[in-house]
Design an enzyme around this catalytic site. Structure first.
Site, PDB file in Angstrom:
ATOM      1  N   HIS A  34      24.322  98.361  10.155  1.00 38.88           N
ATOM      2  CA  HIS A  34      23.070  98.900   9.626  1.00 38.88           C
ATOM      3  C   HIS A  34      23.400  99.701   8.365  1.00 38.88           C
ATOM      4  O   HIS A  34      24.577  99.742   7.940  1.00 38.88           O
ATOM      5  CB  HIS A  34      22.364  99.756  10.686  1.00 38.88           C
ATOM      6  CG  HIS A  34      23.260 100.776  11.331  1.00 38.88           C
ATOM      7  ND1 HIS A  34      23.768 101.853  10.645  1.00 38.88           N
ATOM      8  CD2 HIS A  34      23.762 100.865  12.589  1.00 38.88           C
ATOM      9  CE1 HIS A  34      24.524 102.574  11.456  1.00 38.88           C
ATOM     10  NE2 HIS A  34      24.547 101.989  12.644  1.00 38.88           N
ATOM     11  N   GLY A  36      23.837 102.730   7.841  1.00 37.05           N
ATOM     12  CA  GLY A  36      24.877 103.751   8.003  1.00 37.05           C
ATOM     13  C   GLY A  36      26.236 103.158   7.657  1.00 37.05           C
ATOM     14  O   GLY A  36      27.008 103.740   6.883  1.00 37.05           O
ATOM     15  N   HIS A  37      26.520 101.968   8.201  1.00 39.55           N
ATOM     16  CA  HIS A  37      27.797 101.302   7.888  1.00 39.55           C
ATOM     17  C   HIS A  37      27.872 100.979   6.391  1.00 39.55           C
ATOM     18  O   HIS A  37      28.915 101.147   5.764  1.00 39.55           O
ATOM     19  CB  HIS A  37      27.921  99.985   8.658  1.00 39.55           C
ATOM     20  CG  HIS A  37      27.966 100.132  10.145  1.00 39.55           C
ATOM     21  ND1 HIS A  37      26.922  99.776  10.955  1.00 39.55           N
ATOM     22  CD2 HIS A  37      28.943 100.601  10.971  1.00 39.55           C
ATOM     23  CE1 HIS A  37      27.242  99.999  12.217  1.00 39.55           C
ATOM     24  NE2 HIS A  37      28.448 100.514  12.259  1.00 39.55           N
ATOM     25  N   GLY A 148      31.226 107.939  10.020  1.00 39.17           N
ATOM     26  CA  GLY A 148      29.883 108.527   9.925  1.00 39.17           C
ATOM     27  C   GLY A 148      29.771 109.787  10.773  1.00 39.17           C
ATOM     28  O   GLY A 148      30.289 109.845  11.892  1.00 39.17           O
ATOM     29  N   LYS A 150      27.360 110.763  12.365  1.00 36.12           N
ATOM     30  CA  LYS A 150      26.590 110.467  13.580  1.00 36.12           C
ATOM     31  C   LYS A 150      27.479 110.601  14.830  1.00 36.12           C
ATOM     32  O   LYS A 150      27.039 111.057  15.867  1.00 36.12           O
ATOM     33  CB  LYS A 150      26.026 109.051  13.431  1.00 36.12           C
ATOM     34  CG  LYS A 150      25.647 108.355  14.684  1.00 36.12           C
ATOM     35  CD  LYS A 150      24.218 108.593  15.024  1.00 36.12           C
ATOM     36  CE  LYS A 150      23.791 107.968  16.331  1.00 36.12           C
ATOM     37  NZ  LYS A 150      24.780 107.279  17.083  1.00 36.12           N
ATOM     38  N   ASP A 151      28.763 110.184  14.689  1.00 32.21           N
ATOM     39  CA  ASP A 151      29.720 110.320  15.796  1.00 32.21           C
ATOM     40  C   ASP A 151      30.599 111.542  15.494  1.00 32.21           C
ATOM     41  O   ASP A 151      31.786 111.408  15.181  1.00 32.21           O
ATOM     42  CB  ASP A 151      30.554 109.046  15.929  1.00 32.21           C
ATOM     43  CG  ASP A 151      29.702 107.866  16.332  1.00 32.21           C
ATOM     44  OD1 ASP A 151      29.149 107.877  17.438  1.00 32.21           O
ATOM     45  OD2 ASP A 151      29.551 106.940  15.508  1.00 32.21           O
ATOM     46  N   SER A 186      21.715 103.554  14.492  1.00 35.19           N
ATOM     47  CA  SER A 186      22.776 103.288  15.463  1.00 35.19           C
ATOM     48  C   SER A 186      22.660 101.827  15.875  1.00 35.19           C
ATOM     49  O   SER A 186      21.544 101.302  15.991  1.00 35.19           O
ATOM     50  CB  SER A 186      22.562 104.185  16.689  1.00 35.19           C
ATOM     51  OG  SER A 186      23.256 103.663  17.803  1.00 35.19           O
TER      52      SER A 186
HETATM   53  O1  PAF Z   1      32.286 104.216  15.612  1.00 36.70           O
HETATM   54  C1  PAF Z   1      32.618 103.039  15.906  1.00 36.70           C
HETATM   55  O2  PAF Z   1      31.948 102.058  15.560  1.00 36.70           O
HETATM   56  C2  PAF Z   1      33.882 102.819  16.716  1.00 36.70           C
HETATM   57  O3  PAF Z   1      34.068 103.841  17.638  1.00 36.70           O
HETATM   58  C3  PAF Z   1      35.134 102.601  15.836  1.00 36.70           C
HETATM   59  C4  PAF Z   1      35.487 103.834  15.019  1.00 36.70           C
HETATM   60  C5  PAF Z   1      34.913 101.414  14.924  1.00 36.70           C
HETATM   61  C6  PAF Z   1      36.320 102.290  16.744  1.00 36.70           C
HETATM   62  O4  PAF Z   1      36.092 101.167  17.536  1.00 36.70           O
END
Ligand code: PAF
Length: 280
Positions: A34, A36-37, A148, A150-151, A186
């Site tokens: 999405h 965010g990526h 991100g 977000k995590d 997400s």
């Molecule tokens: O945030 C994510 O999408 C995953 O935890 C990651 C960092 C790609 C590791 O699998």
């Protein structure tokens, strides 16, 4: 965009770029991409010469089998998005490529960081995240790694793993991207119905409310009220927490100066969502 599936085939590309003094930025993903990526890809492209991304749904970080099985997979769309965003090389490994038969999973001494919040509700999750990111960094050795906000806790865990494993990689954290209504983007949102997406807005509303209403003194009541309001709306709440933005240590009394982050994790039916907001 070059697409490679094995460690053996990606390494010569990386070696050639490194030999030519080109800097490498790395964006790990589990697909179902999405905006965010895409913001991470865009930051990597503006900071570094070569943008490497990976797409691998890492089985070892799912503590819940059905969450793994139901994780959205949109491979063709993801490849098209990465290509259009200007990513140079996509690493698309298989499970045995990342975890070959002789792979021995290290234990990462993450301490308190993996006992709290996500670590408490998803035992083993952060060990799995460290395993996969460690493998990916070992293969790609980037100058910069893009994650991100977000995590939030994951960012802190990965920074710690990088220190433990002595990688020379800078971690760059991009702000959470939200839709026009405030919902944090997400991959798991793809599993929500339209009605559930509307309900999900209460997560970011909770965080905005905390940001606007937090006052020095005891903050326990505020957390409890927010959790209760979410439960009343039909969420199953794992936590509504206020913590130090630097250490994630839980705060019960706020002195009015320390920099804080509010974090929430809750289920809407089967789907578990997380969100967080800096309170400064
Ligand atoms: O945030 C994510 O999408 C995953 O935890 C990651 C960092 C790609 C590791 O699998």
């Amino acid at each position: 965009m070059i697409l490679v599936k094995t460690e053996k085939t990606i390494i010569p590309f990386l070696q050639k770029w490194r030999k030519n003094q080109l800097s490498i930025g790395f964006v790990p993903t589990m697909g179902a991409l999405h905006n965010g990526h895409l913001s991470l890809i865009s930051s990597s492209i503006s900071d570094c010469d070569i943008c490497v991304s990976s797409l691998f749904v890492n089985p070892t970080q799912f503590n819940n089998k059905s969450d793994f099985e139901k994780y959205p997979v949109t491979l063709e769309k993801d490849i098209a998005l990465l290509e259009a965003a200007g990513c140079h090389i996509l690493f698309l490994p298989s499970v045995t490529e990342i975890y070959p038969p002789n792979y021995v999973s290290p234990h990462y001494p993450l301490g308190e960081l993996e006992m709290i919040l996500e670590g408490k509700y998803r035992p083993g999750h952060f060990q799995g995240v460290c395993q996969v990111v460690d493998r990916l960094l070992h293969i790609t050795h980037p100058q910069c790694l893009y994650l991100g906000q977000k995590d939030y806790q994951q960012c802190m865990v990965i920074k710690k793993m990088i220190e433990l494993r002595n990688y020379f990689t800078d971690v760059k954290i991009n702000p959470t991207i939200r839709d026009a209504n405030g919902l944090a983007l997400s991959s798991r949102n793809m599993r929500l119905s339209d009605e559930e997406k509307i309900l999900a807005l209460h997560l970011s509303k909770t965080l905005f409310y905390i940001k606007e209403n937090i006052e020095p003194g005891n903050v326990e009541l505020l957390k409890q009220q927010m959790a209760q309001q979410l439960e009343d709306k039909g969420f199953k709440v794992d936590y509504v927490e206020i913590a130090s933005a630097a250490t994630l240590e839980t705060v019960t009394h706020w002195n009015g100066n320390d920099k804080l982050v509010a974090l929430v994790a809750a289920y809407i039916n089967e789907v578990r969502l997380i969100d967080n907001m800096l309170l400064f």
